[in-house]
Enzyme design. Structure first.
Site, mmCIF file in Angstrom:
data_model
loop_
_atom_site.group_PDB
_atom_site.id
_atom_site.type_symbol
_atom_site.label_atom_id
_atom_site.label_comp_id
_atom_site.label_asym_id
_atom_site.label_seq_id
_atom_site.Cartn_x
_atom_site.Cartn_y
_atom_site.Cartn_z
ATOM 1 N N VAL A 1 -108.641 13.326 -7.926
ATOM 2 C CA VAL A 1 -108.493 11.858 -7.620
ATOM 3 C C VAL A 1 -106.983 11.226 -7.892
ATOM 4 O O VAL A 1 -106.990 11.447 -9.293
ATOM 5 C CB VAL A 1 -109.678 11.160 -7.618
ATOM 6 N N GLY B 1 -116.311 14.230 -18.053
ATOM 7 C CA GLY B 1 -115.888 15.052 -19.217
ATOM 8 C C GLY B 1 -115.808 14.075 -20.464
ATOM 9 O O GLY B 1 -116.529 12.700 -20.512
ATOM 10 N N ARG B 2 -116.407 14.457 -21.929
ATOM 11 C CA ARG B 2 -116.332 13.031 -22.780
ATOM 12 C C ARG B 2 -115.208 13.431 -23.879
ATOM 13 O O ARG B 2 -115.499 14.311 -23.749
ATOM 14 C CB ARG B 2 -118.272 13.496 -23.360
ATOM 15 N N ASP C 1 -120.946 17.097 -31.543
ATOM 16 C CA ASP C 1 -119.595 16.738 -30.420
ATOM 17 C C ASP C 1 -118.473 16.019 -30.786
ATOM 18 O O ASP C 1 -117.038 15.884 -30.341
ATOM 19 C CB ASP C 1 -120.188 15.417 -29.016
ATOM 20 N N HIS D 1 -147.278 40.462 -15.632
ATOM 21 C CA HIS D 1 -147.192 39.827 -13.532
ATOM 22 C C HIS D 1 -147.982 38.878 -13.580
ATOM 23 O O HIS D 1 -148.987 39.266 -13.878
ATOM 24 C CB HIS D 1 -147.079 41.320 -12.932
#
Ligand code: FAD
Ligand code: AMP
Length: 478
Positions: free
Chosen positions: A245, A279-280, A320, A452
């Site tokens: 973009v 993204g950050r 982060d 199962h």
């Protein structure tokens, strides 16, 4: 507030609040400072993850999945519904209720564990002091033997698509649409772009995802990425790779987006809403006094060692805001490690085994090494794959898209990676994480009994396929 603490944690996201709780459990006098408030000025503990990230996105994914199932999936089961409709404001209200319940949960945990919560914006001063500015502008200073920085991250904005927070929004704005956009553009085919694109696509938007890179899910095992791309295409998510973009213009109630395609030719698309998910970035604005002594790395993350120590003794950083994948559970594990280190215990995080999950339907998940990484390392390896189409539980549930893949070391048989796209992929990969944490071999998984019928049988069969003896599928001749 007492002004002297053993531990002061800045940020009450999944890294910070978990660190604060563990520190208090270990008998340390702990305060956790956070500035996030609701429209009445009340604290909203939980950070990005709880307020505008993991939890709200999953709340909307769950609602939109139920709607999509009712719309497209029920018929095959003989269930018919008339006049099916989605009340978007009611969906958003439910999401907000979920957030509030969890905000209160963290407040309750702080009280139960004796963590002091402080509301305000923190700034790290020299000499392990912290200045806190409250909502009303009043300033106080506290000091702590240990400081833990857990201020998280914020969305990246790019010059071609400035946000107007109405037509062009970031991930936070995409959790608040008041109606289903007819045409929705998403920039970035990362985890967040795929999840938010899926929410609105299931509710009826025509979604186009523009991704600058030429490969899809570059960090995932490429066999799983290709299988996922096929499934998303079937779901009519229009994912365009090599689409960078370069510009946008809001015209009335829509936005014109310009991007360069594979051939470098400029193309234009028009959308009713555009979500920018590119993204950050770590959040450290006004966080450090000039003489605080904390260094950032070249990408703006707080610089830390393997045990989250900054360059200032007694000051740690987690989540982060430091290197590594921006994932809630990675930050929480760092939070526990740091609390334990402060309490003089031995602690570490296994950065080799951080599970990744994309909560599309079906989910995409992985942990350990991809086949591309193992190949590049020169290790000799074995691979077993198994499709959900041959799993009774999956067929019974009309959930038979996808596969599980197990990679093992050829010489030692040790499991190196578990990858999946399909029903319950996140939970199956988590079983693989437990196996890898205990250094399991493919044979260990082969000799483990699986109930199962379960989706987990796909993991069992993939482990059997590693040595060419899957039962419910003809094995390739070796
Ligand atoms: P944050 O959660 O960002 O918290 C930081 C806190 O610090 C905030 O509360 C903030 O108010 C506070 N703060 C910052 N500066 C100051 C200051 N100076 N003073 C006081 N307080 C301050 N991760 C997953 O693992 N799984 C998912 O499914 C997932 N989905 C996501 C979906 C979306 C839409 C988004 C946006 C993210 C998603 N993530 C997901 C990522 C996840 O939210 C982050 O990795 C996680 O929140 C990081 O935690 P943190 O504690 O480091 O920081
Ligand atoms: P993630 O970092 O996983 O959240 O993914 C963000 C994605 O956005 C990456 O895959 C980037 O390649 C992509 N991206 C970044 N800038 C642009 C852009 N201008 N046009 C299209 N995609 C972009």
């Amino acid at each position: 507030m007492t002004d002297k603490f053993d531990v002061a944690v800045i940020g009450a996201g999944p890294a910070g609040y978990v660190c604060a709780i563990r520190a208090a459990q270990l008998g340390l006098k702990t305060v956790c400072i956070d500035k996030w408030v609701d429209d009445k000025g009340k604290a909203k503990l939980g950070g990005t993850c709880l307020n505008v990230g993991c939890i709200p996105s999953k709340a909307l994914l769950d609602t939109s999945h139920k709607f999509h199932e009712a719309h497209r999936g029920f018929k095959a089961h003989g269930i018919s519904l008339d006049n099916l409709d989605i009340d978007v404001p009611a969906m958003i209200k439910r999401k907000d209720k979920v957030i509030k319940q969890m905000n209160m949960g963290i407040s309750g945990l702080f009280k139960a564990n004796g963590v002091e919560a402080a509301l305000g914006t923190a700034k790290v001063l020299a000499g392990k002091q912290i200045e806190i500015t409250a909502e009303d502008g009043s300033v106080s200073v506290i000091s702590a033997e240990n400081i833990v920085i857990a201020t998280g991250s914020v969305p990246i904005e790019i010059p071609p698509t400035p946000l107007d927070n109405d037509i062009i929004v970031d991930s936070t704005g995409a959790l608040e649409f008041s109606e289903v956009p007819g045409r929705l553009g998403v920039i970035g085919a990362g985890v967040i772009g795929l999840e938010l694109g899926s929410v609105w696509s299931r509710l009826g938007s025509k979604v186009t995802v523009l991704e600058a890179q030429e490969s899809f899910l570059a960090l995932a095992d490429q066999q799983i990425a290709k299988e996922s791309a096929k499934i998303f295409k079937k779901q009519k998510l229009d994912i365009r790779l090599s689409a960078r973009v370069v510009g946008s213009e809001i015209k009335g109630n829509e936005v014109e987006v310009r991007y360069l395609d594979t051939a470098g030719e400029e193309k234009t698309e028009t959308y009713d809403k555009l979500i920018v998910c590119v993204g950050r970035r770590p959040y450290t604005e006004n966080l450090f006094a000039a003489d605080a002594g904390i260094n950032l790395d070249e990408r703006g993350f707080v610089f830390v060692d393997d045990q989250c120590r900054t360059d200032v003794p007694g000051v740690f950083a987690i989540g982060d805001v430091v290197r590594g994948p921006m994932l809630a559970h990675k930050g929480s594990e760092e939070g526990v490690m740091v609390a334990e280190l402060i309490a003089e215990k031995v602690a570490q995080v296994n950065y080799e085994l951080i599970p990744s999950v994309i909560y599309t339907h079906p989910e995409v998940a992985w942990a350990g090494k991809t086949e591309e990484e193992v190949k590049a390392s020169g290790e000799e390896y074995k691979v077993g794959t198994f499709p959900f189409a041959a799993i009774g539980r999956a067929v019974a549930a009309s959930e038979s898209d996808g596969m599980v893949k197990v990679i093992a070391d050829k010489a030692t048989d040790r499991v190196l990676g578990v990858h999946a796209v399909g029903p319950c992929a996140a939970e199956l990969v988590q079983q693989g994480v437990i196996a890898m944490e205990f250094s399991a071999s493919a044979e260990d998984l082969q000799l483990t009994m699986f109930g199962h019928p379960t989706f987990g049988e796909a993991l069992h069969e993939a482990a059997l396929a590693v040595d060419g003896h899957a039962i419910h599928m003809p094995n390739r001749k070796r």
